[in-house]
Design an enzyme around this catalytic site. Structure first.
Site, short mmCIF file in Angstrom:
data_model
loop_
_atom_site.label_atom_id
_atom_site.label_comp_id
_atom_site.label_asym_id
_atom_site.label_seq_id
_atom_site.Cartn_x
_atom_site.Cartn_y
_atom_site.Cartn_z
N GLY A 167 -20.01 -26.27 8.82
CA GLY A 167 -18.87 -25.73 9.56
C GLY A 167 -19.17 -25.55 11.04
O GLY A 167 -20.11 -26.13 11.56
N ASP A 193 -21.56 -36.21 -2.08
CA ASP A 193 -22.16 -35.14 -1.29
C ASP A 193 -21.96 -33.79 -2.01
O ASP A 193 -20.84 -33.49 -2.46
CB ASP A 193 -21.47 -35.12 0.09
CG ASP A 193 -22.09 -34.14 1.06
OD1 ASP A 193 -23.31 -33.91 0.98
OD2 ASP A 193 -21.34 -33.61 1.92
N THR A 222 -17.78 -31.64 9.63
CA THR A 222 -16.78 -30.84 10.35
C THR A 222 -16.31 -31.51 11.65
O THR A 222 -15.10 -31.57 11.92
CB THR A 222 -17.36 -29.44 10.65
OG1 THR A 222 -17.76 -28.86 9.41
CG2 THR A 222 -16.33 -28.54 11.32
N HIS A 249 -28.59 -31.18 6.60
CA HIS A 249 -27.15 -30.90 6.45
C HIS A 249 -26.68 -30.04 7.60
O HIS A 249 -27.47 -29.44 8.31
CB HIS A 249 -26.90 -30.16 5.12
CG HIS A 249 -26.94 -31.06 3.92
ND1 HIS A 249 -25.85 -31.25 3.10
CD2 HIS A 249 -27.92 -31.84 3.42
CE1 HIS A 249 -26.18 -32.09 2.13
NE2 HIS A 249 -27.43 -32.46 2.29
N GLY A 250 -25.34 -29.98 7.75
CA GLY A 250 -24.77 -29.07 8.74
C GLY A 250 -25.03 -29.48 10.17
O GLY A 250 -25.28 -28.64 11.04
P1 13P Z 1 -21.12 -30.17 8.93
O1 13P Z 1 -19.77 -29.96 8.35
O2 13P Z 1 -21.66 -28.96 9.57
O3 13P Z 1 -21.18 -31.37 9.82
O4 13P Z 1 -22.11 -30.46 7.71
C1 13P Z 1 -22.06 -31.69 7.07
C2 13P Z 1 -22.75 -31.66 5.77
O5 13P Z 1 -23.83 -31.13 5.61
C3 13P Z 1 -22.09 -32.34 4.65
O6 13P Z 1 -22.82 -32.24 3.49
ZN ZN Z 2 -24.01 -30.44 3.39
#
Ligand code: 13P
Ligand code: ZN
Length: 278
Positions: free
Chosen positions: A177, A82, A229, A204-205
């Site tokens: 995050g 990743d 996260t 992502h995220g």
């Molecule tokens: P989060 O930490 O917001 O879940 O994002 C995960 C991510 O995109 C890992 O590449």
């Molecule tokens: Zn990511």
């Protein structure tokens, strides 16, 4: 079964309108939890490690551990790098037996991102390569970015053609995050990207998004959703809880962390529509 590549997995998700959950791990307990969740949900799954995680232990160690868990599993498991931040790390993970890699050149300018991504697709052979165009905001690993630089649909189409990547992470308003306020996602932009780009798109995220937000993105063309996260928080909370009754037995408190990660991963697999798709 042996580790699988993500090519078939993501194309199946694209065809059948669901998303594969991609979960970041830091240790054995988190890896066990994700594989157990995938088995319980009968879901294909991706397990991934960031460059920061790979400083904690090398790719060979994580690959061997996940390959051993996958071998005993009856659902497809892929091992993914990743946010790979250099050609060397991507190459090292490929050598170690990762079955999918991301090269993240999103900090570079457009041509620099294309050049770095191309270097990796040139050596990857059969192994699928994910890249990022635009910039997902927030903090992931050691990456810290204030804002989100939205992906341009036309650029995305050209980027995919020039790099030969097999999946593309898009920036549509998510951030890594913990969100300070509810993010507003540009789903119309996602649909516009999807209309111009044929390869599977990656979100992502996802920690902190609502179920509806994730489902809306999946309906608009996302085939892989990344979670990190929330899993780290769940694991840590479980360990703290277990530590109260068993402060000197890592197995006892590790088990509590593991159970919390499994429950969370199962929930997100179901939200992504991946349950029952293995
Ligand atoms: P989060 O930490 O917001 O879940 O994002 C995960 C991510 O995109 C890992 O590449
Ligand atoms: Zn990511």
């Amino acid at each position: 079964m042996p580790l699988v590549t993500t090519q078939e997995m993501l194309l199946d998700a694209q065809k059948r309108g669901y998303a594969v959950g991609a979960f970041n791990i830091e240790n054995m307990e988190m890896a066990q939890a994700i594989v157990a969740a995938a088995e319980a949900q009968r879901a294909p799954v991706m397990i991934q490690t960031t460059p920061g995680t790979l400083k904690y232990a090398p790719p060979e160690v994580y690959q061997a551990m996940v390959a051993a868990l996958a071998e005993k599993a009856s659902v497809p498991v892929a091992m993914h790098l990743d946010h790979g931040d250099s050609f060397d790390l991507a190459q090292r993970c490929l050598k170690a037996g990762y079955t999918s890699v991301m090269i993240d050149g999103s900090r570079l300018d457009y041509e620099g991102n294309i050049a770095l991504t191309r270097q990796v697709t040139d050596i990857a052979g059969e192994i699928p390569v994910e890249a990022e165009l635009g910039k997902v905001g927030g903090k992931e690993d050691t990456l810290q970015d204030e804002g989100c630089l939205y992906t341009d649909p036309d650029e995305a189409a050209e980027f995919a053609a020039r790099t030969g990547v097999t999946s593309l992470a898009v920036a549509i308003g998510t951030a890594h995050g913990v969100y300070k306020e509810k993010p507003r996602l540009d789903v119309e932009r996602l649909k516009a990207i999807r209309a111009k780009v044929e390869i599977p798109l990656v979100l992502h995220g996802a920690s902190g998004l609502s179920h509806e937000q994730v489902q809306e993105c999946v309906a608009a063309g996302i085939c892989k959703v990344n979670f990190a996260t929330e899993l780290r928080i769940a694991y840590t909370e479980g360990v703290k809880e277990g530590f109260e009754s068993s402060p000197i037995d890592p197995k006892a408190y590790g088990k509590v962390g593991r159970a919390k990660v499994q429950a969370l991963a199962e929930k997100w697999m179901a939200v992504c529509g991946a349950s029952g798709k293995a």
